[in-house]
Design an enzyme around this catalytic site. Structure first.
Site, PDB file in Angstrom:
ATOM      1  N   LYS A  47       0.858  -1.186   0.000  1.00  0.00           N
ATOM      2  CA  LYS A  47       0.000   0.000   0.000  1.00  0.00           C
ATOM      3  C   LYS A  47       0.894   1.236   0.000  1.00  0.00           C
ATOM      4  O   LYS A  47       1.674   1.450   0.925  1.00  0.00           O
ATOM      5  CB  LYS A  47      -0.911  -0.019   1.224  1.00  0.00           C
ATOM      6  CG  LYS A  47      -1.789   1.213   1.332  1.00  0.00           C
ATOM      7  CD  LYS A  47      -2.798   1.084   2.447  1.00  0.00           C
ATOM      8  CE  LYS A  47      -3.588   2.373   2.596  1.00  0.00           C
ATOM      9  NZ  LYS A  47      -4.579   2.275   3.673  1.00  0.00           N
ATOM     10  N   LYS A  74      -2.137  -1.508  -3.876  1.00  0.00           N
ATOM     11  CA  LYS A  74      -3.008  -0.330  -3.800  1.00  0.00           C
ATOM     12  C   LYS A  74      -2.175   0.943  -3.870  1.00  0.00           C
ATOM     13  O   LYS A  74      -1.189   1.036  -3.143  1.00  0.00           O
ATOM     14  CB  LYS A  74      -3.768  -0.394  -2.471  1.00  0.00           C
ATOM     15  CG  LYS A  74      -4.636   0.797  -2.201  1.00  0.00           C
ATOM     16  CD  LYS A  74      -5.253   0.682  -0.837  1.00  0.00           C
ATOM     17  CE  LYS A  74      -5.922   2.017  -0.523  1.00  0.00           C
ATOM     18  NZ  LYS A  74      -6.342   2.094   0.838  1.00  0.00           N
TER      19      LYS A  74
END
Ligand code: PBG
Length: 305
Positions: free
Chosen positions: A177, A230
């Site tokens: 992330k 992400k």
């Protein structure tokens, strides 16, 4: 006939924001088509999602009150725990994922606890994240998805779930992330922007690919069952690299900023919404994503028929 990559509604996981109250449906101004929903409206929305052939949702709770320790995040009667119970009762076949993180629940907006100097305390945050995971799983969540990026949280969550007999609840870790500008609209929806500083101490530098592979490796070693990259569109190379090096399902999060950019351009008549949406989603799947978390899930499922 010769198309290599085909989208299906079953590829999608639809993110939803649940808030207190009844009959609430508050539009998020920076995310056209996305709402803060009270539990009653959330349950109804989940019925529509299922009817469109989308098998799964991921829930983000917006508590009535926030505090320094994010208490509502891991309360048995917290907003997200009550939402999970209501949704699973009404729609047992829907795969309900629980996003596990403190930032929507803390008054300072960070994903973990802060010390007196405003620094995130990694290890002290782990028991709270583990407790959020167990209360969500006990409420009926089918998948636990930690998005906080604290080191060691997958192991802490796995241990806590197992200790409660929740051996069969899988963990989808937000493994790679990045610290991204593309989360801006989400932070309006979840009212979770950090009050001071930023998330660069725990989220990843956009320039790093090898670090993403290390994060994925660590999370798998700690017991992750699925891994996520992400955001998605600016990180298609990361999705591909993770896919080539693992044998677990790879998810990609087509985040709020990616959604809002297209909605804004389409509202101005600058771009063909449906074609651009399908092209974006296809690129994420072509890069290697087995699952796509996307606010476009309903729009795309309608087009796919
Ligand atoms: C919570 C979390 C965030 C997103 C998902 N979980 C925001 C953040 O890290 O600031 C972003 C999702 C999106 O932008 O759509 N940690």
């Amino acid at each position: 006939m010769v198309r290599e990559t085909r989208l299906s509604p079953t590829d999608f996981i639809y993110p939803l924001f649940v808030c207190e109250g009844s009959n609430v449906r508050t539009p998020i101004s920076s995310m056209p088509g996305v709402f803060n929903l009270s539990i009653d409206n959330l349950v109804e929305e989940c019925g529509q999602v299922l009817a469109l052939g989308v098998p799964s949702v991921i829930l983000f709770g917006i508590p009535g009150a926030k505090d320094a320790r994010g208490s509502d995040a891991y309360a048995q009667q917290g907003i997200v725990q009550r939402a999970i119970r209501a949704v699973k009762k009404a729609h047992p076949s829907l795969v309900v994922m629980a996003d596990v993180c403190l930032c929507e629940y803390t008054d300072h907006g960070h994903c973990g606890l802060l010390d007196d100097h405003g620094h995130v305390q990694n290890d002290a945050s782990l028991p709270l994240l583990a407790q959020m995971a167990t209360t969500c799983a006990e409420a009926g969540a089918d998948v636990i998805a930690p998005s906080d990026m604290m080191d060691g949280r997958v192991a802490a969550i796995r241990q806590a779930l197992d200790a409660k007999g929740l051996h069969e609840t899988p963990i989808l870790s937000y493994a790679a992330k990045y610290s991204s500008a593309f989360y801006g609209p989400f932070r309006e929806a979840a009212q979770s922007a950090p009050k001071s500083g930023d998330r660069k101490g725990y989220q990843m530098d956009p320039g790093n690919l090898r670090e993403a592979l290390k994060e994925v490796e660590q999370d798998l070693a700690e017991g992750a069952d699925l891994v996520m990259v992400k955001p998605a569109l600016a990180y298609l190379d990361v999705i591909r690299a993770v896919k080539e090096r693992t044998n677990v399902p790879v998810a990609a999060y087509n985040v709020s900023g990616e959604y809002s950019m297209l909605k804004a351009a389409a509202q101005n008549g600058w771009i063909d919404h449906d074609r651009a949406m399908m092209e974006m989603l296809t690129s994420i799947k072509r890069a290697g994503a087995d699952l796509i978390l996307t606010y476009f899930a309903k729009d795309a499922a309608k087009l796919l028929g």
